[in-house]
Motif scaffolding. Structure first.
Motif, mmCIF file in Angstrom:
data_model
loop_
_atom_site.group_PDB
_atom_site.id
_atom_site.type_symbol
_atom_site.label_atom_id
_atom_site.label_comp_id
_atom_site.label_asym_id
_atom_site.label_seq_id
_atom_site.Cartn_x
_atom_site.Cartn_y
_atom_site.Cartn_z
ATOM 1 N N THR A 1 1.380 -18.124 30.268
ATOM 2 C CA THR A 1 2.406 -19.112 30.596
ATOM 3 C C THR A 1 2.473 -20.106 29.445
ATOM 4 O O THR A 1 1.440 -20.628 29.024
ATOM 5 C CB THR A 1 2.067 -19.828 31.916
ATOM 6 O OG1 THR A 1 2.145 -18.848 32.967
ATOM 7 C CG2 THR A 1 3.046 -20.940 32.242
ATOM 8 N N LEU A 2 3.660 -20.337 28.928
ATOM 9 C CA LEU A 2 3.780 -21.253 27.797
ATOM 10 C C LEU A 2 5.091 -22.034 27.859
ATOM 11 O O LEU A 2 5.997 -21.685 28.612
ATOM 12 C CB LEU A 2 3.653 -20.494 26.465
ATOM 13 C CG LEU A 2 4.156 -19.051 26.349
ATOM 14 C CD1 LEU A 2 5.648 -19.034 26.280
ATOM 15 C CD2 LEU A 2 3.550 -18.389 25.131
ATOM 16 N N ASP A 3 5.139 -23.107 27.082
ATOM 17 C CA ASP A 3 6.376 -23.877 26.986
ATOM 18 C C ASP A 3 7.163 -23.321 25.801
ATOM 19 O O ASP A 3 6.808 -23.534 24.646
ATOM 20 C CB ASP A 3 6.059 -25.370 26.780
ATOM 21 C CG ASP A 3 7.325 -26.228 26.682
ATOM 22 O OD1 ASP A 3 8.425 -25.653 26.526
ATOM 23 O OD2 ASP A 3 7.209 -27.467 26.760
ATOM 24 N N LEU A 4 8.221 -22.592 26.118
ATOM 25 C CA LEU A 4 8.976 -21.905 25.055
ATOM 26 C C LEU A 4 9.586 -22.868 24.048
ATOM 27 O O LEU A 4 9.701 -22.546 22.870
ATOM 28 C CB LEU A 4 10.083 -21.057 25.667
ATOM 29 C CG LEU A 4 9.655 -19.673 26.151
ATOM 30 C CD1 LEU A 4 10.859 -18.944 26.731
ATOM 31 C CD2 LEU A 4 9.064 -18.837 25.020
ATOM 32 N N LEU B 1 20.073 -32.278 19.809
ATOM 33 C CA LEU B 1 20.380 -32.082 21.232
ATOM 34 C C LEU B 1 19.610 -30.857 21.734
ATOM 35 O O LEU B 1 20.194 -29.802 21.917
ATOM 36 C CB LEU B 1 21.899 -31.869 21.334
ATOM 37 C CG LEU B 1 22.549 -31.663 22.675
ATOM 38 C CD1 LEU B 1 22.224 -32.806 23.600
ATOM 39 C CD2 LEU B 1 24.060 -31.547 22.488
ATOM 40 N N ASN B 2 18.316 -30.988 21.915
ATOM 41 C CA ASN B 2 17.518 -29.797 22.242
ATOM 42 C C ASN B 2 17.177 -29.737 23.724
ATOM 43 O O ASN B 2 17.156 -30.756 24.396
ATOM 44 C CB ASN B 2 16.228 -29.806 21.423
ATOM 45 C CG ASN B 2 16.491 -29.392 19.986
ATOM 46 O OD1 ASN B 2 17.640 -29.381 19.565
ATOM 47 N ND2 ASN B 2 15.465 -29.057 19.265
ATOM 48 N N PRO B 3 16.902 -28.507 24.231
ATOM 49 C CA PRO B 3 16.476 -28.430 25.632
ATOM 50 C C PRO B 3 15.113 -29.093 25.787
ATOM 51 O O PRO B 3 14.381 -29.237 24.810
ATOM 52 C CB PRO B 3 16.381 -26.929 25.899
ATOM 53 C CG PRO B 3 16.272 -26.286 24.572
ATOM 54 C CD PRO B 3 16.888 -27.210 23.555
ATOM 55 N N GLY B 4 14.812 -29.487 26.999
ATOM 56 C CA GLY B 4 13.489 -30.079 27.236
ATOM 57 C C GLY B 4 12.454 -28.981 27.417
ATOM 58 O O GLY B 4 12.533 -27.932 26.763
ATOM 59 N N ARG B 5 11.495 -29.206 28.326
ATOM 60 C CA ARG B 5 10.455 -28.194 28.536
ATOM 61 C C ARG B 5 11.065 -26.910 29.084
ATOM 62 O O ARG B 5 11.940 -26.945 29.937
ATOM 63 C CB ARG B 5 9.439 -28.724 29.562
ATOM 64 C CG ARG B 5 8.322 -29.551 28.947
ATOM 65 C CD ARG B 5 7.650 -30.398 29.996
ATOM 66 N NE ARG B 5 6.937 -29.597 31.008
ATOM 67 C CZ ARG B 5 5.746 -29.042 30.816
ATOM 68 N NH1 ARG B 5 5.118 -29.172 29.671
ATOM 69 N NH2 ARG B 5 5.158 -28.359 31.783
ATOM 70 N N MET B 6 10.589 -25.782 28.576
ATOM 71 C CA MET B 6 11.028 -24.484 29.098
ATOM 72 C C MET B 6 9.781 -23.670 29.403
ATOM 73 O O MET B 6 9.396 -22.800 28.624
ATOM 74 C CB MET B 6 11.878 -23.752 28.055
ATOM 75 C CG MET B 6 13.275 -24.329 27.902
ATOM 76 S SD MET B 6 14.240 -23.510 26.600
ATOM 77 C CE MET B 6 14.205 -21.838 27.119
ATOM 78 N N VAL B 7 9.151 -23.982 30.540
ATOM 79 C CA VAL B 7 7.910 -23.288 30.879
ATOM 80 C C VAL B 7 8.242 -21.872 31.361
ATOM 81 O O VAL B 7 9.141 -21.686 32.184
ATOM 82 C CB VAL B 7 7.134 -24.061 31.962
ATOM 83 C CG1 VAL B 7 5.859 -23.320 32.336
ATOM 84 C CG2 VAL B 7 6.797 -25.460 31.463
#
Ligand code: HEM
Length: 460
Positions: free
Chosen positions: A134-137, A433-439
């Motif tokens: 499991t990681l934050d992409l 303008l980046n996405p936040g966390r993407m676990v």
């Protein structure tokens, strides 16, 4: 005689803070609402009036007249604190000389070589992930983008400790950036924990880059296979002395790292996120990746066949352009369309706003990669997403190649189950303008647990 009007002000400003509350509450919706008030609209962020360009033709005029609308305004004042007078931040008087020195590093002939570096780095990093991990992409994609830029700039992969330090400091800079740009100068100097962290990170980024440049001068220069060695060997044609001082080399290294990391990472992150919530797109994307790559990492020769991957990336760039709000300073009284603008006026253009104009992109809120089916020689990039004129992004092709290779390679190696709670839309956008966390939980392609076992997850 043509009449000259003054720029209309957007409604809804409060006496003290202007439009700042609406801008901070929902910046993207705020920007989308501006074109209704005219092709140029004045907003106030706190006490600062800013004229926002809401029309594609006028945006182009601003971009091509880079001596009249020079780099300046709050965004570039803050950027110069970390990036000095590098290519992205220097004034127009200095820009032509720097661009001439740097442009050859982004010449077409260099792309197969850069693609080779990209494939090698992606292969190593994607191959080090584990089945079931499991990681934050967002974090992992940014690491890959940083690694690729550093390898292209320094010609070598960055030592782990230095990489982590740079990534952490850039995180601090980027997350504090918008707030820091909006604060008046006296408040920025108050030693609050946030301000202290921001100042320390700025200084440490420059120190780290200074160390890397010094090491490179001693051990690395000579072969001219990467940006830094090219810049180190460049000579001033008149005096035959080195074209750039050490300080200027550090400015360029910081500039390339910051301009080339978050941006590309953001485009790939958004492409993954948007595909996750549009299963039909995801199906076509993975089918193409499987057919072209058959489980391996993508390389230069695969690019012509990864056409749908490229369309998905282009559409993600349109929906969420990483450079979303960029400022300029008017250098002399001038006219723009029917408006007069005084010297010293702060301007802004917004690739986000332009990319969401229904006249250019019908039904702009719809994610539709088929907008970008290649027709003749039509450009495959949304207008202004890479800026324009003399200051157009020098890394545009580099980043599109990297984006396609990374998106395809990631999906070629891994099934990605994005945890729904981690799907984030932008809160206050930062510099990019980046996405936040993407676990996400990743599994080797072909060995993924059946969907019914994972009812709480969104599969990529
Ligand atoms: C999706 C990826 C990227 C996007 C959306 C993007 C966007 C932009 C934009 C909008 C500008 C113009 C800024 C302005 O008008 O004020 C710009 C300039 C610049 N970008 Fe990029 N960029 C990307 C990737 C890269 C990469 C990978 C590099 C370097 C390796 C890079 C290096 C630069 C530099 C040095 C400038 C300044 C150019 C000049 O003023 O001559 N960018 N970029």
């Amino acid at each position: 005689m043509e009449s000259v009007s003054s720029v209309p002000r957007a409604p809804g400003a409060t006496a003290l803070l202007g439009h700042l509350p609406s801008f901070l509450r929902a910046p993207l919706a705020f920007l989308r609402g501006l074109p209704a008030h005219g092709p140029l609209v004045e907003i106030r962020l706190g006490r600062k009036p800013i004229v926002v360009v809401c029309d594609p033709a006028l945006t182009r005029s601003v971009l091509v007249q880079d001596r009249v609308f020079d780099k300046g305004g709050p965004l570039f004042e803050r950027l110069r604190e970390a990036g000095g007078q590098g290519l992205a931040t220097c004034p127009s008087g200095e820009h032509r000389r720097q661009r001439r020195l740097i442009q050859p590093a982004f010449h077409q002939g260099r792309f197969p070589g850069y693609a080779g570096i990209m494939t090698e780095r992606m292969d190593a990093i994607l191959g080090s992930w584990h089945d079931g991990q499991t990681l934050d992409l967002s974090v992992e994609i940014r690491k890959i983008a940083a690694d690729v830029v550093i390898s292209a700039v320094f010609g070598t992969s960055l030592e782990n400790g230095i990489h982590t330090r740079l990534a952490t400091d850039f995180d601090t800079l980027l997350s504090g950036f918008t707030r820091h740009s909006l604060l008046p100068k006296p408040l920025r100097k108050v030693p609050t924990p946030g301000n202290v962290r921001y100042d320390r990170a700025t200084k440490r980024v420059r120190r780290t880059m200074t160390g890397l440049v010094a090491e490179y001068r001693t051990h690395g220069a000579g072969d001219e296979t990467n940006l830094l060695s090219m810049l180190i060997s460049a000579r001033d044609p008149e005096s035959d002395s080195p074209a750039l001082t050490d300080e200027e080399l550090v400015d360029q290294a910081v500039t390339m790292y910051s301009a080339g990391t978050e941006t590309t990472a953001g485009s790939v992150g958004w492409a993954l996120y948007l595909a996750a919530v549009h299963p039909e797109v995801l199906g076509r994307l993975t089918a193409e990746v499987e057919e072209v790559l058959g489980g391996r990492t993508a390389g230069w020769d695969d690019l012509p066949r990864l056409t749908y991957t490229r369309q998905v990336l282009s559409e993600a760039l349109r929906m969420y352009p990483p450079g979303w709000f960029l400022t300029r300073q008017v250098m002399a009284d001038t006219r723009l369309g029917p408006y007069s603008l005084a010297e010293g006026t702060t301007m802004a253009y917004s690739p986000y706003l332009i990319s969401h104009l229904p006249a250019l992109y019908p039904d702009p809120e719809r994610f539709d990669p088929d907008r970008w089916i290649q027709r003749g020689r039509q450009p495959q990039v949304p207008v202004t997403v890479f800026g324009g004129g003399a200051r157009k992004c020098v890394g545009d092709e580099f980043s599109l190649i990297e984006g396609v290779l990374l998106l395809a390679s990631l999906l070629s190696h891994w099934h990605v189950d994005l945890h729904p709670g981690s799907l984030t839309l932008p809160r206050l956008p930062q510099l990019t303008l980046n996405p936040g966390r993407m676990v996400a939980t990743i599994t080797t392609r072909g060995r993924r647990a059946p969907r019914a076992d994972r009812p709480d997850q969104v599969a990529l």
